[in-house]
Design an enzyme around this catalytic site. Structure first.
Site, PDB file in Angstrom:
ATOM      1  N   HIS A 123       0.865  -1.189   0.000  1.00  0.00           N
ATOM      2  CA  HIS A 123       0.000   0.000   0.000  1.00  0.00           C
ATOM      3  C   HIS A 123       0.899   1.235   0.000  1.00  0.00           C
ATOM      4  O   HIS A 123       1.662   1.444  -0.927  1.00  0.00           O
ATOM      5  CB  HIS A 123      -0.937  -0.049   1.217  1.00  0.00           C
ATOM      6  N   ASP A 169       2.561   6.067  -7.160  1.00  0.00           N
ATOM      7  CA  ASP A 169       3.842   5.935  -6.473  1.00  0.00           C
ATOM      8  C   ASP A 169       5.035   6.011  -7.420  1.00  0.00           C
ATOM      9  O   ASP A 169       6.155   6.261  -6.982  1.00  0.00           O
ATOM     10  CB  ASP A 169       3.898   4.611  -5.711  1.00  0.00           C
ATOM     11  N   ARG A 228      -3.135  10.318 -11.334  1.00  0.00           N
ATOM     12  CA  ARG A 228      -2.288  10.960 -10.331  1.00  0.00           C
ATOM     13  C   ARG A 228      -0.825  10.962 -10.782  1.00  0.00           C
ATOM     14  O   ARG A 228      -0.066  11.887 -10.482  1.00  0.00           O
ATOM     15  CB  ARG A 228      -2.451  10.256  -8.979  1.00  0.00           C
TER      16      ARG A 228
END
Length: 441
Positions: A271, A373, A327
């Site tokens: 996560h 990420d 994102r």
């Protein structure tokens, strides 16, 4: 009550009435089927939660109350002279369901500033930990220490009407969001800057003040924090941090306990810790190749080597998305605007071109595209934040906006204790033999 609290209550009453009407008329309708593989493999794709604040689509990506990230960048109020949205505006949108005015955001910024005092015992709890303790562990310990301030816990202990649960939850949520930047910055300065702490600046916005307290006065970094805090704030309700906060909150644990539980989930490498793993992987790539500017061919070879060793390429793939994470795109655009010639950022872009074709050639990989990420670490390093162990704390401060707004809605709508049915493999075998109904209670 406050202006925003009044608006939230007005909206919550309307939605609550709508839900009651929906359940009365359609409560017995089936919304899907569950396969045995879903039961065994992480409940992927099972619709079992209602989260009002955002919705994730496999093709369109995340939408906050119906607005995409580019729309938020266009429509949400911004800091004076800035071009990125203020995260306070997104919090307002998730709470109220309407775009805020500039006055609304200024009011919320001021409210958070007034609520941002952190008791000394919280800092003492952090100081009691070894300096080597992972920043996320320090962060969770601080949140738990801050639980002494919970209005929900105090009022519940004295006896509180369940119709008022939302009110105390709302106050706790604002208090916690207001205090998190101070706590996170304290941990950062303690661990990486010799304990030389920086006091808050009450004239700055929430994210700008966070950057200031960490020691970054560059206007570009403050803009990055505004963008970062906005795009990491929420990702519907099924991800580990959001679901855990909701689940623990369903037991009427106060927002501090609930959020701390969610942060323990965020700290996992599958996560939030993934953003730490990405930049580490890129540093290792450059070190092994012996160049700060590896070619696409060199990157492809390193990706294949990573996969041959039974490892994953961090930052690529997503449980739901089947395209490039919006994102990621937002951060790539930020990089092109503020640091187009940065070698590390350029490496991230080259990885973006090299990795998907390699992963796409592997049949079982459904999504070879980058997630959020894959880019964030390179932007942070550009401004001097090379302490990648801390990146997940940044993620945690941001994620508070979404999960705590959602927790307010949970209490306002009177959502009950979450208690799904579980079974055993022996019972599954009996069911497959036609001897039992495993779905019975």
């Amino acid at each position: 009550m406050g202006i925003i609290k009044d608006r939230f209550k007005e909206k919550a009453d309307i939605v609550s009435a709508e839900i009651k009407a929906l359940l009365k008329e359609h409560g017995d309708k089936k919304i899907g089927e569950v396969t045995l593989s879903q039961v065994y493999q992480g409940m992927r794709g099972i619709t079992g939660l209602v989260t009002e604040t955002s919705l994730l689509d496999s093709q369109d990506g995340i939408r906050f109350r119906g607005y995409s990230i580019p729309e938020l960048q266009e429509k949400l109020p911004k800091a004076p002279g800035g071009s990125e949205p203020l995260p306070e505006g997104l919090f307002y949108l998730m709470l109220v369901g309407e775009l805020p005015s500039e006055d609304d955001v200024n009011h919320l910024s001021s409210t958070l500033q007034r609520r941002s005092h952190v008791p000394n015992h919280v800092f003492a709890s952090i100081e009691a930990l070894p300096i080597s303790t992972h920043p996320m562990t320090q962060f969770v310990v601080a949140i738990m220490a801050l639980q002494t301030e919970s209005q929900f816990a105090k009022k519940y202990a004295k006896g509180m009407n369940k119709k008022d649960y939302w009110n105390a939850t709302f106050d706790d949520a604002l208090d916690l969001i207001a205090r998190l930047p101070r706590i996170a910055a304290y941990i950062y300065r303690r661990k990486y800057k010799w304990g030389e702490h920086i006091q808050p600046n009450g004239l700055l916005d929430w994210a700008g003040n966070f950057a200031h307290m960490m020691g970054y006065e560059d206007d570009g970094f403050k803009e990055l924090m505004r963008l970062y805090m906005t795009i990491h704030a929420d990702h519907e309700g099924g991800n580990v941090s959001a679901h855990t906060t909701h689940l623990v909150g369903s037991a009427l644990s106060d927002p501090y306990l609930s959020f701390a539980a969610g942060m323990n989930g965020l700290a996992g490498p599958l996560h939030g810790l993934a953003n730490q793993e990405v930049i580490k992987w890129i540093f290792e790539l450059r070190e092994e190749i012996g160049s700060d500017a590896p070619t696409k061919e060199q990157i492809e070879d390193y990706v294949k080597k990573t996969l041959s060793e039974g490892k994953v390429v961090p930052g690529y793939g997503h449980a739901v998305l089947r395209k490039t994470d919006p994102r990621f795109t937002a951060q790539m655009e930020f990089g092109k605007k503020h640091m187009p010639d940065d070698p590390l950022v350029q490496t991230v872009w080259n990885v973006y071109e090299a990795v998907p074709p390699v992963l796409g050639s592997i049949a079982k990989i459904k999504n070879p595209w980058p997630n959020v990420d894959a880019h964030s670490g390179a932007l942070l390093v550009h401004y001097g934040m090379k302490e990648y162990e801390f990146y997940t704390v940044l993620f945690g401060v941001s994620r508070a906006l979404g999960v705590l707004a959602s927790l307010c809605w949970d209490r306002a709508l009177g959502f009950p204790l979450e208690r799904p049915k579980s079974i055993t493999t022996d019972l599954v075998k009996l069911w497959l033999e036609g001897k039992d109904n495993i779905w019975g209670d």
